[in-house]
Structures are given as structure tokens and as C-alpha cells.
Scaffold this active site. Structure first.
Site, PDB file in Angstrom:
ATOM      1  N   SER A   1      43.303  33.962  96.451  1.00 38.09           N
ATOM      2  CA  SER A   1      44.578  34.366  97.052  1.00 38.09           C
ATOM      3  C   SER A   1      44.683  35.824  97.452  1.00 38.09           C
ATOM      4  O   SER A   1      45.659  36.221  98.081  1.00 38.09           O
ATOM      5  CB  SER A   1      45.736  34.023  96.108  1.00 38.09           C
TER       6      SER A   1
ATOM      7  N   SER B   1      47.456  32.946  98.679  1.00 36.34           N
ATOM      8  CA  SER B   1      48.898  33.023  98.614  1.00 36.34           C
ATOM      9  C   SER B   1      49.460  34.427  98.817  1.00 36.34           C
ATOM     10  O   SER B   1      50.664  34.598  98.976  1.00 36.34           O
ATOM     11  CB  SER B   1      49.364  32.495  97.252  1.00 36.34           C
TER      12      SER B   1
ATOM     13  N   LYS C   1      53.174  42.167  95.682  1.00 33.13           N
ATOM     14  CA  LYS C   1      53.376  40.723  95.795  1.00 33.13           C
ATOM     15  C   LYS C   1      54.535  40.299  94.892  1.00 33.13           C
ATOM     16  O   LYS C   1      54.634  40.765  93.744  1.00 33.13           O
ATOM     17  CB  LYS C   1      52.096  39.981  95.410  1.00 33.13           C
TER      18      LYS C   1
END
Length: 486
Positions: A177, A153, A78
Site C-alpha cells: 500500500s 491504499s 495518511k
């Protein structure tokens, strides 16, 4: 089976037996990214040349008899986890060209095992969002239906795993997330106990809530990744000096002796989709048939969790994001000559609308005269929520519930409705407020063919019981074996 379809543990066996090479595996994944990522949009940066060099180093290590569980395995990261020499943008224009000078602790641990970093994945800007639509750089689509969101996210990481554009990934979870995009993309995703995994090198959103964790194709791979990234770190003051067990050792058949809690308050949640409810209830029945005992538990302060979270998280975000002022690093509006104008213009142009919204909310909650009324009161509610979970886990080992109230919605459907977006985290954010671990595993599909996840939560450092429960459920079903796009 194509090489990019392999799980981490299957690829490890083939690498160990020298039936495949890491270079072949990495090239297959890079080719897969080239073939499908223009549709999905999972990656912000693909580190093809660097990845191939890492793969060659891994092959040398394997030829010398050093093949650890992640040696030569292509992984996605990420894009808010610092990678030395590789752009870390947080999907924000304010950090669009930022290249860190150091590695996050979790990246060091992956490098020590000889893992291959294939690239950095898209996300909601600074991890603020539940759909990855708040990325300041690009759009990510759900591999199961390109018209729908992948969740957020960590949407890029989940989409990359689901579409076989990596063998596993790291994400971060502040209010769901990891678990929510894992649910929407039909992959396994685990948020560890707060303090279990070092946050050093994780770009902060809300420091008391953020936690790095794995996303993978199955539960076994999640356990392997968690084994590697867990552990105490002197560089992180929130890291807990707790011994790390071998999480793969907990993947044993049979749930006899496991007590499962079903939360009374979650059953009355407004907006809970019927397909989600049916899939989760079916999953509970399967787990009960596998030998677990189901009881009702209560979390009486659940109704205040969303409100408390959306005071605490923006307050911490406003403090953490104050450093992005155009002075030391990141984007600066060079047209401005007055210092105050430069601050204002840099932050207005560099931050997206959702980030600006949360900074404003957080700053207001922390301002003189309002701190006690908002942040102070929210912190008290957080303590009550923690106590609720402690009492619940006195009578059960794990708690089962939905991950999200609905399957993935259409791109653009809720983009102008912040409240609906915030309520999509209603089942996940309590775990972050309490600091407990939680996991999402695939448990079915909606009538429209969109994935649905089952959430399994445990007590502090109760990852082993979560993984055991998830593993047994996974072995009794085949949801994790289904593939979205060819």
C-alpha cells in the site's frame, strides 16, 4: 522553481540559510492544495490554520539556530495515523468524525523535529484496497491522468506528493500500500522492515503485516523521513530494539560489490504488462551497468503468496475491526433500540462493501472447524515464503522486480472484480508476509504516459542497501524529475 516543487532536502537548505521561511513554504503548499486538489482529491482534511501555527513555531526555532532536517517542512499524513485534535477517519463513515486524544509515535517524532502537518490524506477504507476507490468519503484521481486510479491504499499520500501538494508524506503498507501507489504516481515509496517503525497510533488492519513508511519526491527525501520515524518504541510490542543507522549516509555513488537477484518465478507471472516488463528490464540493465552483479534467484512458494495473504490479512482484520460496534466511539445507528440490531445496523451502515467482504472472509477463516484448514495452513505457507527469501538473500543483496503487473488502470475498471484487484498486489505482498523491506522508485512510463515503478527488496533491516541501489538508479535516470499536472 516554485516553493511547493521543492524536495525536502532542498527546502531544508533554504530554510537553514534563511532564504525562505516555513510560513512562506507552508502557505505556498496550502495555495497549491486549493488550486489542484479539487481535481485530484488527495486530502480528506486540510489543517490550514494549525499548519500555519506550526510553521510559525518552526520559523522561531530556525531563528534560534535549531533547524533539523524536517523543521518547517510541510508533510501529509495518511488518515489512519492518529493525530491529536485532528480528525482520523480511516476514510470510513464509521470513523468520519473521530478525533484522537493522542498522537501516534511517528507523529510525536515529526513534531519533535518541528515538521508541519499539512493535512490527512485519502485512502482505501481501513487500508483495504489497491486503488483508493474503496474510500467511504471521496474519490482520489491519479495526477498523471485524472481518469485513472492513484493506487492504494495510500493513494492520497502518493497523489499529494506527485502533485506537489506536500513535500513528503507518510503512508502504511500491509500488502503493497506504499509501493504500489508510489509506482502508479511516479514517486519514491518505502516499506520498512516490520518492527523498524513503531505502529503505536496506527489504526490496525492486519497487525502482523502493517508497517508505516515514507513517500517522497526522491530517494534522499525517503531516507530523511525514515531517519526520523524509525526506532524502538516501548508502546509497540512489535517494535524491534535495533539501532537506527543514518540512512542518508548510504546514499553513495557506485554499486560495485552489490549483487542483484532476479526472481525466476516473477518472469512467468500471468497478466504482466509488456510496458511494465520492458521498463523493469531496462532498469535492471542500468543497475548492472552501474556496477552491480545480476544473478537469478528462486522463490519457489511465490504461487501461494496471494492465497496465503488473503487468508491472513482478512482474519486479522476481522479481529481488529470487531471493536467498531457503535458503543465506545465512532458512528452508531441511534434509531435502533435493541442492542443486537444496533450492532448489526451500525456495522452495515458504517463499513463499506470491501471492508464487509474481508470481515466475512476473515471471520469464516477463524471459525471453529476451519481455523486449522485456513488460517493455520496459511501461516505455514507464510513461514515457507520467509524461508524462501532468507535463502535468496544468502546469495544476493537486493531483489529487483516490478511493483505492479500493470500501470494504473481506469477508475471503475476493476471495481466489481475483487480477484483482479487482489492480484494487483502479486509482486508486493510477499514482502509483508516475510517482514522484509521494499521500495518503489520511478523507472519509466507506459505508451499511454502512465508511470511505472521498479521494486527493490532487501533482507531484514536491509534498508541501507535498498536505498543505495535506488539512489544510484535515480541519479542515472531522470524519471523522478518529470511532473504530472501544472
Amino acid at each position: 522553481m516554485k516553493l511547493y516543487e521543492l524536495t525536502i532536502h532542498k527546502a531544508h537548505e533554504l530554510l537553514k540559510q534563511k532564504e525562505i521561511s516555513s510560513a512562506e513554504l507552508t502557505r505556498a503548499v496550502l495555495d497549491r492544495i486549493e488550486a489542484v486538489d479539487d481535481k485530484v482529491g488527495a486530502y480528506i482534511t486540510v489543517a490550514g490554520e494549525t499548519a500555519m501555527k506550526q510553521a510559525q513555531l518552526a520559523d522561531r526555532a530556525i531563528s534560534n539556530g535549531k533547524c533539523r532536517p524536517l523543521t518547517g517542512i510541510p508533510l501529509a499524513i495518511k488518515d489512519l495515523i492518529c493525530t491529536k485534535g485532528l480528525k482520523t477517519t480511516c476514510a470510513s463513515k464509521i470513523l468520519e468524525n473521530f478525533i484522537p486524544q493522542y498522537n501516534a509515535t511517528v507523529i510525536k517524532k515529526l513534531n519533535n523535529q518541528g515538521a508541519v502537518i499539512i493535512g490527512k490524506t485519502n485512502m482505501d477504507e481501513f487500508a483495504m484496497g489497491s486503488s483508493t476507490e474503496n474510500s467511504g468519503l471521496k474519490l482520489t484521481c491519479n495526477p498523471w491522468n485524472l481518469k485513472h486510479i492513484p493506487g492504494g491504499s495510500s493513494g492520497g499520500s502518493a497523489a499529494a506528493v506527485a502533485a506537489d501538494m506536500c513535500l513528503g508524506a507518510l503512508g502504511s503498507d500491509t500488502g503493497g500500500s506504499i509501493r504500489q501507489p508510489a509506482s502508479h504516481c511516479s514517486v519514491a515509496g518505502l516499506k520498512p522492515t516490520y518492527g523498524r517503525v513503531s505502529r503505536f497510533g496506527l489504526v490496525a488492519f492486519a497487525s502482523s503485516l502493517d508497517q508505516i513508511g515514507p513517500l517522497a519526491k526522491d530517494v534522499t527525501d525517503c531516507a530523511i523521513l525514515l531517519n526520523t520515524v524509525s526506532g524502538y518504541d516501548n508502546n509497540d510490542s512489535t517494535s524491534v530494539p535495533e539501532d537506527v543507522p543514518d540512512y542518508t549516509a548510504s546514499l553513495k555513488k557506485g554499486l560495485e560489490g552489490i549483487t542483484v537477484g532476479i526472481v525466476r518465478e516473477y518472469g512467468a507471472t500471468k497478466g504482466l504488462d509488456n510496458d511494465v516488463s520492458d521498463a523493469v528490464n531496462n532498469a535492471v540493465s542500468i543497475i548492472e551497468n552501474l556496477g552491480a552483479k545480476c544473478i537469478e534467484v528462486t522463490l519457489p512458494h511465490t504461487e501461494y503468496a496471494v492465497a496465503a495473504y488473503y487468508v491472513i490479512a482478512p482474519a486479522e482484520a476481522s479481529s481488529n475491526l470487531a471493536r467498531y460496534d457503535g458503543v465506545k466511539y465512532g458512528f452508531r445507528d441511534k434509531e435502533k433500540t435493541d442492542l443486537m440490531d444496533m450492532y448489526k445496523s451500525t456495522r452495515s451502515k458504517g463499513f463499506g462493501s470491501e471492508v464487509q467482504r474481508r470481515i466475512i472472509i476473515g471471520t469464516y477463516c477463524l471459525s471453529a472447524g476451519y481455523y486449522d484448514a485456513y488460517y493455520g495452513k496459511a501461516s505455514q505457507v507464510r513461514t515457507l515464503i520467509m524461508e524462501d527469501f532468507k535463502k535468496a538473500f544468502n546469495s544476493c543483496d537486493v531483489i529487483l522486480c516490478p511493483v505492479a503487473p500493470t500501470p494504473a488502470f481506469k477508475i471503475g475498471e476493476n471495481v466489481d472484480d475483487p480477484l483482479t484487484m487482489y492480484l494487483s498486489d502479486i509482486f508486493t505482498l510477499s514482502a509483508n508476509l516475510a517482514g522484509i523491506p521494499g521500495m518503489s522508485v520511478p523507472c519509466g512510463f507506459s505508451k499511454a504516459g502512465l508511470p511505472i515503478g521498479l521494486q527493490i527488496m532487501g533482507s531484514h533491516f536491509g534498508e541501507e542497501k535498498i536505498l543505495k541501489t535506488a539512489y544510484n538508479f535515480e541519479q542515472a535516470t531522470d524519471f523522478h524529475k518529470k511532473k504530472p499536472i501544472s
